[in-house]
Design a protein around this motif. Sequence first.
Motif, PDB file in Angstrom:
ATOM      1  N   ILE A  65       0.863  -1.200   0.000  1.00  0.00           N
ATOM      2  CA  ILE A  65       0.000   0.000   0.000  1.00  0.00           C
ATOM      3  C   ILE A  65       0.892   1.242   0.000  1.00  0.00           C
ATOM      4  CG2 ILE A  65      -1.690   1.341   1.324  1.00  0.00           C
ATOM      5  CD1 ILE A  65      -2.848  -1.348   2.321  1.00  0.00           C
ATOM      6  N   GLU A  88      -7.345  -6.604   7.467  1.00  0.00           N
ATOM      7  CA  GLU A  88      -7.479  -5.255   8.021  1.00  0.00           C
ATOM      8  C   GLU A  88      -6.914  -4.223   7.044  1.00  0.00           C
ATOM      9  OE1 GLU A  88      -4.983  -4.193  11.264  1.00  0.00           O
ATOM     10  OE2 GLU A  88      -6.256  -2.539  11.904  1.00  0.00           O
ATOM     11  N   ALA A  89      -5.726  -4.534   6.529  1.00  0.00           N
ATOM     12  CA  ALA A  89      -5.070  -3.593   5.623  1.00  0.00           C
ATOM     13  C   ALA A  89      -5.755  -3.542   4.258  1.00  0.00           C
ATOM     14  CB  ALA A  89      -3.599  -3.945   5.462  1.00  0.00           C
ATOM     15  N   MET A  92      -7.999  -0.903   4.578  1.00  0.00           N
ATOM     16  CA  MET A  92      -7.298   0.392   4.483  1.00  0.00           C
ATOM     17  C   MET A  92      -7.093   0.774   3.014  1.00  0.00           C
ATOM     18  SD  MET A  92      -4.828   2.630   6.098  1.00  0.00           S
ATOM     19  CE  MET A  92      -4.071   3.935   5.153  1.00  0.00           C
ATOM     20  N   PHE A 223       0.023  15.662   0.392  1.00  0.00           N
ATOM     21  CA  PHE A 223      -1.342  15.370   0.814  1.00  0.00           C
ATOM     22  C   PHE A 223      -1.373  14.286   1.887  1.00  0.00           C
ATOM     23  CE2 PHE A 223      -1.840  11.350  -1.472  1.00  0.00           C
ATOM     24  CZ  PHE A 223      -0.844  11.437  -2.423  1.00  0.00           C
ATOM     25  N   HIS A 224      -2.532  14.113   2.457  1.00  0.00           N
ATOM     26  CA  HIS A 224      -2.717  13.224   3.600  1.00  0.00           C
ATOM     27  C   HIS A 224      -3.663  12.087   3.224  1.00  0.00           C
ATOM     28  CE1 HIS A 224      -2.687  12.268   7.873  1.00  0.00           C
ATOM     29  NE2 HIS A 224      -3.995  12.258   7.921  1.00  0.00           N
ATOM     30  N   VAL A 225      -3.314  10.888   3.660  1.00  0.00           N
ATOM     31  CA  VAL A 225      -4.201   9.737   3.468  1.00  0.00           C
ATOM     32  C   VAL A 225      -4.407   9.079   4.829  1.00  0.00           C
ATOM     33  CG1 VAL A 225      -4.481   7.472   2.372  1.00  0.00           C
ATOM     34  CG2 VAL A 225      -3.425   9.337   1.079  1.00  0.00           C
ATOM     35  N   THR A 226      -5.634   8.729   5.130  1.00  0.00           N
ATOM     36  CA  THR A 226      -5.942   8.096   6.409  1.00  0.00           C
ATOM     37  C   THR A 226      -6.934   6.951   6.195  1.00  0.00           C
ATOM     38  OG1 THR A 226      -6.972   8.452   8.581  1.00  0.00           O
ATOM     39  CG2 THR A 226      -7.735   9.862   6.814  1.00  0.00           C
ATOM     40  N   LEU A 228      -9.323   6.576   8.234  1.00  0.00           N
ATOM     41  CA  LEU A 228     -10.589   7.113   8.746  1.00  0.00           C
ATOM     42  C   LEU A 228     -11.438   7.587   7.567  1.00  0.00           C
ATOM     43  CD1 LEU A 228      -9.078   9.305  11.574  1.00  0.00           C
ATOM     44  CD2 LEU A 228     -10.937   7.706  12.001  1.00  0.00           C
ATOM     45  N   THR A 233     -10.439  16.445   1.003  1.00  0.00           N
ATOM     46  CA  THR A 233      -9.106  16.929   1.364  1.00  0.00           C
ATOM     47  C   THR A 233      -8.220  15.785   1.852  1.00  0.00           C
ATOM     48  OG1 THR A 233      -9.624  17.329   3.684  1.00  0.00           O
ATOM     49  CG2 THR A 233     -10.095  19.135   2.145  1.00  0.00           C
ATOM     50  N   PHE A 235      -8.556  14.552   4.824  1.00  0.00           N
ATOM     51  CA  PHE A 235      -8.540  14.624   6.288  1.00  0.00           C
ATOM     52  C   PHE A 235      -9.847  14.074   6.863  1.00  0.00           C
ATOM     53  CE2 PHE A 235      -5.111  17.389   5.190  1.00  0.00           C
ATOM     54  CZ  PHE A 235      -4.173  17.074   6.160  1.00  0.00           C
TER      55      PHE A 235
END
Lengths: 376, 71, 271
Positions: A65, A88-89, A92, A223-226, A228, A233, A235
Motif C-alpha cells: 500500500i 485489516e489492511a 485500508m 497530501f494526507h491519506v488516512t 478514517l 481533502t 482529512f
Amino acid sequence: MEKVKFLEGNTACALGAVRAGLKFFGGYPITPSSEVAEVCSEELPKAGGRFIQMEDEIASIASIIGASLAGSKAMTATSGPGFSLMQEALGMAVMGEVPIVIVSVMRGGPSTGHPTGPSQGDLMQARWGTHGDHPIIAIYPESVNEVYYEIIRAFNLAEKYRQPVVFLMDEVLGHMKESVFINEDKIETVERRKIEMDQKKYNPFLTENDIPLTANYGEGYRFHVTGLYHDETGFPDVSSENIQKTMDRMYRKIYNNMDDISKNEEMNTEDMDILLFSVGTQARSAKMAIRMLKEEGINAGLFRPITLWPFPEERIVELGKKVSKIVAIEMNKGQMADELRKYVCEEDEKKIIPLNKLESELIPPQEIVDKVKEVL
Amino acid sequence: MAKGKKYIIKIKEDYCKSCRLCYSRCPTNAITANPKNMKVQINDEDKCIGCLVCENICPDFAIEIFEAEDN
Amino acid sequence: MFNYDKYIRKDKFPHIWCSGCGNGIILKSSIRAIDKIGWDKNDVMTISGIGCSSRATGYLDFDSLHTLHGRALAFATGIKMAKPKMNVVVFTGDGDAGAIGGNHLIHAARRNIDITAVIFNNNIYGMTGGQYSPTTPQEFVATTAPYGHIENSFNFMELAIGAGASFAARTTVTNPKQVENFIHKGLENKGFSVIEVVSNCHVQFGRRNEMKSPIQMFDWIKERIIPMSKAEDMSEDELENKVITGVFKNIEKPEYVEEYDKNIMAKAEGE
C-alpha cells in the motif's frame, strides 16, 4: 507474434504482473503461493523494480500500500491464513483507494487446514473479509494462460478505479504447468494517472466519475491519506453525512462500471436444459461434464464468472429465467450457491443445486454428470 | 538593569489550552497566568530574556518569541 | 524565534491533544530538527499508526499517511523502497511500536532501512482510555491494571540495538532542545534510527497515579532522569524505574535500500 511458454500458474502470475508493470512486491512465504514471491524476487530487479520479503503478511500488504501510494504498481501473494491476516489492511486500501493487487492461492481451510490441496473456501473471504461495507474486485481465472492475461487485467482495473483487486487462484492452478501463449498484441496496460494541478488547490480525493484524482507521494502535492472516513481533502470527516456519501460513491465507482469490470465465460447458454455454475479451475471439470452430457443427449450450459466480485447479478438473473435448475459446483460448502440464491430463487427454492466437496481435489466430471442426471 | 536585547512575545490565545507549562517555567515572570482562564498572558515583556524555554515547552504552538529588531 | 508556520497545516490547529500533552512538544521538536537538516518539504514523508501519537502526521505540511495500529513501519518500508529519495519519518507510540507493531520495529531495525522512528512513550494507551502499555511501570494503576501493574517494561533502547538499529537515543519532553537534537541526529543517520521520547499522559496515566497535572508529571519524569554518562557508574538497583537519557547507539552500517540496489539490482541488471 505469439510466444509459447510452458509455465506453472504461480510463475505465470509473477511474469504477468511484471509485464503489467509491477515495480514492488512485498510478501511472506506461504504454501501454495510462495513461487509467486520467488519468481518476483528474481524478475523484478531485472525490470527495475524492488522485492522484499517482509516479516509477516500484515507487513507485506502494508508495504505494498505504501509503495503504491508512492507511485509503484505493487502486489503481494499469499494463501488463506495469510489472506486472513491481510484483511485489516485490505480495508485500508479500500478506504484510501489505493491500487494494489493481492494474489490469494486458495488452499484447504480453516486454520492451517490443508496447505497443499486446493479449495475454493475463500471466495467469501475475498468479498467480505475485511470489516465494514465495501466494494471489492476479485478475479479468478481457470487456466495458466488465463492467469497471465488476467493478472494484467487485475493491475489495469486497480489503476483505473483506484481499488484493491483480489486475484484468486487455487493450489491446482498455482502448481499446474500449462502452455501460455503470449501475444503482445493482446496486451494493454493502464498506467498510473498523472495529476497536474495547482498544489495549493489540490485535494487528493477530488473525484472524476467517482474515481479520486490522487497523486503519488513525493510529487510535491503534500497530501494526507488516512484509514478514517475522510472528505475530499483527505482529512478525517466522520460526520454521518460524509460516511454515507463516501461509501455510496465507492460503491458507484465499481457498480456503475460493471460493463468494464465484469467478465464472464458462457458455454451453451443459448439452448440448455440445465445450467452449471462454476468458477476457477473447477469450471474445467464442468466443461468436460458438459461434453459428456452432450453425448447422452443432455444440453447443459456453463456460466463462469472470471470477475467473481462484483458478482454478475444481472446476467445471473437473466440466465436463471432460462432454466429450472442451476447446479453450483464448488470446492467448498456452497458459498456461491448461497450467492446465487439471492438472485434466482423467487419461486423455486430447489432451483439451486449445490454440488460441494471438501476433499482437497477437483470434483471430477463424472460426479457432475451424475448430479445433473439425478436432478433433471 | 543592563539593557540587553529586547524581545517580543507573541501569544496565540486560541491555541493556548491553559496547561501552565510555560509560565511555571519562565525564569523572569515575563509571562503569567490569566486568572480568568489560566491561559498564558504577558506580564512584563521587558523582562523577557529570549531563553525560549516557554516557546519550546509549549505543546500547543501558542507562544512565539521574536527579537525586537527582527520584528 | 522559530517559524513553525512553514511546516504546519495551519487549518488543522489547535491540535487534538489534551492540554499539557507532551506530544505537541515532540511534534515541535521534530519540526525544528527537520528544519535544521534542511530537507525540501516535498521530499519528506511522515507516517503514523494509530493512537494519540499517530495524529502527528496530520499536522505537518509534508506528504503524510495515517495507517493502521502498529503498522506504520511496514507502510514506511514500502514507501522507502518505492521512492528512496523520500526522507521517511515515522511517528509512533509505546503501544503502537512496542505491542501491536513490535515485530515491525524489530525487522525495520534488523534491515537498517533508512527510516527515522520517533516513539512517543507516555507509558499508557491514551486514546482508548488508559489501559496498560508495554512501558507502564510496575505497581502503577491503569484501567486494565486496577490492582497495580505487574508486567515488566519494554526497554526500547535495548530492543532497537539488539535488533540492529544504527541509531538509538532516549530523551524526554522535559528537555525539548535535547528532543530536537536527538531527532536531528536520527535524521542524519543513513539507516534505521529510533528516538524514544518519554512523554506525559496526565489525563489517562497521571490522573490514576496521583499526578493529575502536566506539571506534576513533568516533575516525575525529570526526577527520574539519569544521563547515560552518570548511569554507567550506577548499579542495576539504583537504576530501577529511572529514565536513562542519551545516545545509546550511533554507528555507520550498510543501509538496506542502498544495499539492495548495489547488490541485487546491479546483479539482476547484469543478467
